[in-house]
Design a protein around this motif. Structure first.
Motif, mmCIF file in Angstrom:
data_model
loop_
_atom_site.group_PDB
_atom_site.id
_atom_site.type_symbol
_atom_site.label_atom_id
_atom_site.label_comp_id
_atom_site.label_asym_id
_atom_site.label_seq_id
_atom_site.Cartn_x
_atom_site.Cartn_y
_atom_site.Cartn_z
ATOM 1 N N HIS A 1 52.742 69.900 29.042
ATOM 2 C CA HIS A 1 52.379 68.714 29.818
ATOM 3 C C HIS A 1 52.702 67.417 29.088
ATOM 4 N N GLY A 2 53.457 67.518 27.991
ATOM 5 C CA GLY A 2 53.686 66.333 27.164
ATOM 6 C C GLY A 2 55.012 65.647 27.425
ATOM 7 N N ASP A 3 55.568 65.080 26.354
ATOM 8 C CA ASP A 3 56.788 64.270 26.451
ATOM 9 C C ASP A 3 58.032 65.047 26.041
ATOM 10 N N GLU A 4 57.982 66.364 26.176
ATOM 11 C CA GLU A 4 59.099 67.195 25.762
ATOM 12 C C GLU A 4 60.365 66.867 26.564
ATOM 13 N N ASN A 5 61.507 66.886 25.866
ATOM 14 C CA ASN A 5 62.776 66.764 26.568
ATOM 15 C C ASN A 5 63.359 68.169 26.743
ATOM 16 N N PRO A 6 64.434 68.316 27.511
ATOM 17 C CA PRO A 6 64.964 69.664 27.756
ATOM 18 C C PRO A 6 65.286 70.450 26.488
ATOM 19 N N ASP A 7 65.795 69.789 25.465
ATOM 20 C CA ASP A 7 66.116 70.497 24.223
ATOM 21 C C ASP A 7 64.860 71.019 23.527
ATOM 22 N N ASP A 8 63.771 70.297 23.649
ATOM 23 C CA ASP A 8 62.528 70.683 22.972
ATOM 24 C C ASP A 8 61.972 72.008 23.475
ATOM 25 N N VAL A 9 62.208 72.339 24.728
ATOM 26 C CA VAL A 9 61.546 73.491 25.325
ATOM 27 C C VAL A 9 62.372 74.770 25.246
ATOM 28 N N ALA A 10 63.634 74.662 24.827
ATOM 29 C CA ALA A 10 64.529 75.819 24.834
ATOM 30 C C ALA A 10 64.003 76.955 23.961
ATOM 31 N N GLU A 11 63.401 76.616 22.827
ATOM 32 C CA GLU A 11 62.941 77.635 21.879
ATOM 33 C C GLU A 11 61.869 78.550 22.465
ATOM 34 N N TYR A 12 61.027 78.010 23.331
ATOM 35 C CA TYR A 12 59.905 78.791 23.847
ATOM 36 C C TYR A 12 60.347 80.014 24.645
ATOM 37 N N ALA A 13 61.531 79.957 25.231
ATOM 38 C CA ALA A 13 62.013 81.058 26.069
ATOM 39 C C ALA A 13 62.137 82.359 25.278
ATOM 40 N N ALA A 14 62.319 82.244 23.958
ATOM 41 C CA ALA A 14 62.491 83.441 23.120
ATOM 42 C C ALA A 14 61.166 84.119 22.782
ATOM 43 N N ASP B 1 64.110 59.980 40.702
ATOM 44 C CA ASP B 1 64.841 60.136 39.437
ATOM 45 C C ASP B 1 64.135 61.141 38.532
ATOM 46 N N VAL B 2 62.808 61.086 38.512
ATOM 47 C CA VAL B 2 62.028 62.039 37.713
ATOM 48 C C VAL B 2 62.277 63.456 38.197
ATOM 49 N N LEU B 3 62.335 63.627 39.505
ATOM 50 C CA LEU B 3 62.563 64.951 40.074
ATOM 51 C C LEU B 3 63.950 65.472 39.727
ATOM 52 N N MET B 4 64.950 64.614 39.772
ATOM 53 C CA MET B 4 66.305 65.032 39.452
ATOM 54 C C MET B 4 66.414 65.432 37.980
ATOM 55 N N TYR B 5 65.749 64.678 37.104
ATOM 56 C CA TYR B 5 65.771 64.984 35.669
ATOM 57 C C TYR B 5 65.050 66.299 35.389
ATOM 58 N N ALA B 6 64.009 66.585 36.150
ATOM 59 C CA ALA B 6 63.215 67.798 35.926
ATOM 60 C C ALA B 6 64.059 69.052 36.021
ATOM 61 N N GLY B 7 65.091 69.022 36.834
ATOM 62 C CA GLY B 7 65.946 70.181 37.001
ATOM 63 C C GLY B 7 66.727 70.554 35.753
ATOM 64 N N LYS B 8 66.773 69.673 34.776
ATOM 65 C CA LYS B 8 67.528 69.929 33.541
ATOM 66 C C LYS B 8 66.764 70.790 32.546
ATOM 67 N N TYR B 9 65.465 70.960 32.766
ATOM 68 C CA TYR B 9 64.674 71.731 31.810
ATOM 69 C C TYR B 9 64.985 73.229 31.920
ATOM 70 N N PRO B 10 65.252 73.897 30.776
ATOM 71 C CA PRO B 10 65.524 75.343 30.792
ATOM 72 C C PRO B 10 64.222 76.136 30.796
ATOM 73 N N VAL B 11 63.533 76.074 31.914
ATOM 74 C CA VAL B 11 62.203 76.686 32.028
ATOM 75 C C VAL B 11 62.138 77.563 33.272
ATOM 76 N N ASP B 12 61.036 78.304 33.391
ATOM 77 C CA ASP B 12 60.847 79.173 34.546
ATOM 78 C C ASP B 12 60.265 78.435 35.739
ATOM 79 N N GLY B 13 59.457 77.414 35.464
ATOM 80 C CA GLY B 13 58.797 76.696 36.544
ATOM 81 C C GLY B 13 58.652 75.223 36.248
ATOM 82 N N ILE B 14 58.683 74.414 37.298
ATOM 83 C CA ILE B 14 58.428 72.972 37.200
ATOM 84 C C ILE B 14 57.111 72.693 37.903
#
Length: 209
Positions: free
Chosen positions: A82-95, A110-123
């Motif tokens: 729920h913080g200020d993570e950018n897409p690169d910050d969250v990649a490690e958690y997938a492992a 714009d926030v919604l469009m950026y959200a799609g860049k996160y390599p996560v399972d859910g937004i």
């Protein structure tokens, strides 16, 4: 069927409530909040939780070391960032062998469009309130989602309650709905509000098939 997450559980009776209502996800907040739990309390709560209910840990700008400790100790099914993570910050958690949900505070498309860049399972979509990371009990403008599509699960949060959740489901068609303050009375989980919320979600699903 739309999944149901009840967040901010911090008492044994809260666990009994979600066990009885057979929700899909139970959320435990480890960030600064009136609903915050420490690891020791969370362990005792999780020990009481029905094994069929998935465990979600909610974190705001906390270290990966701490998140990993909690994830391991509780056997988390989902890490909710729920913080200020950018897409690169969250990649490690997938492992780590868990689902990762990234919360975004919706103020414009714009926030919604950026959200799609996160390599996560859910937004997880929440309201944008200055200086507050979540749990505000406020809705955002659902019309901002018009014409926006995601390839990931959408978890809808922000000001949901028994009165508006069916409208939200009909309009947004999320994978899951997430509620906390909308099922509380005087800051504590209210069994009757929780029951009404769960029944509304399940009944409105039947009516919209």
């Amino acid at each position: 069927m739309v999944k149901i997450k009840i967040c901010g559980l911090r008492r044994y009776q809260d666990i009994d409530y979600v066990n009885e209502l057979k929700v899909d996800y139970a959320g435990f907040v480890f960030a600064k909040s009136t609903r915050r739990v420490d690891l020791r309390l969370a362990e005792s709560l999780v020990a009481r939780l029905d094994k069929c209910i998935k465990k979600v840990g909610v974190f705001v700008n906390q270290s990966k070391e701490f998140i990993k400790e909690v994830c391991s100790a509780l056997g988390l099914d989902v890490i909710q960032l729920h913080g200020d993570e950018n897409p690169d910050d969250v990649a490690e958690y997938a492992a780590w062998g868990v689902e990762v949900w990234k919360a975004v505070r919706v103020k414009d498309q714009d926030v919604l469009m950026y959200a799609g860049k996160y390599p996560v399972d859910g937004i997880l979509l929440d309201a944008a309130v200055h200086g507050i990371y979540g749990g505000t009990g406020q809705t955002f403008d659902w019309n901002l989602l018009d014409g926006v599509s995601f390839s990931k699960k959408i978890i809808l949060a922000g000001g949901l309650n028994p009165q508006n959740v069916c409208l939200a489901i009909a309009k947004i068609k999320p994978y899951a709905v997430d509620v906390s303050s909308g099922v509380e009375t005087n800051g504590f989980k209210d069994y009757y509000k929780m029951k009404e919320f769960v029944e509304r979600v399940r009944n409105c699903e039947k009516h919209t098939r």
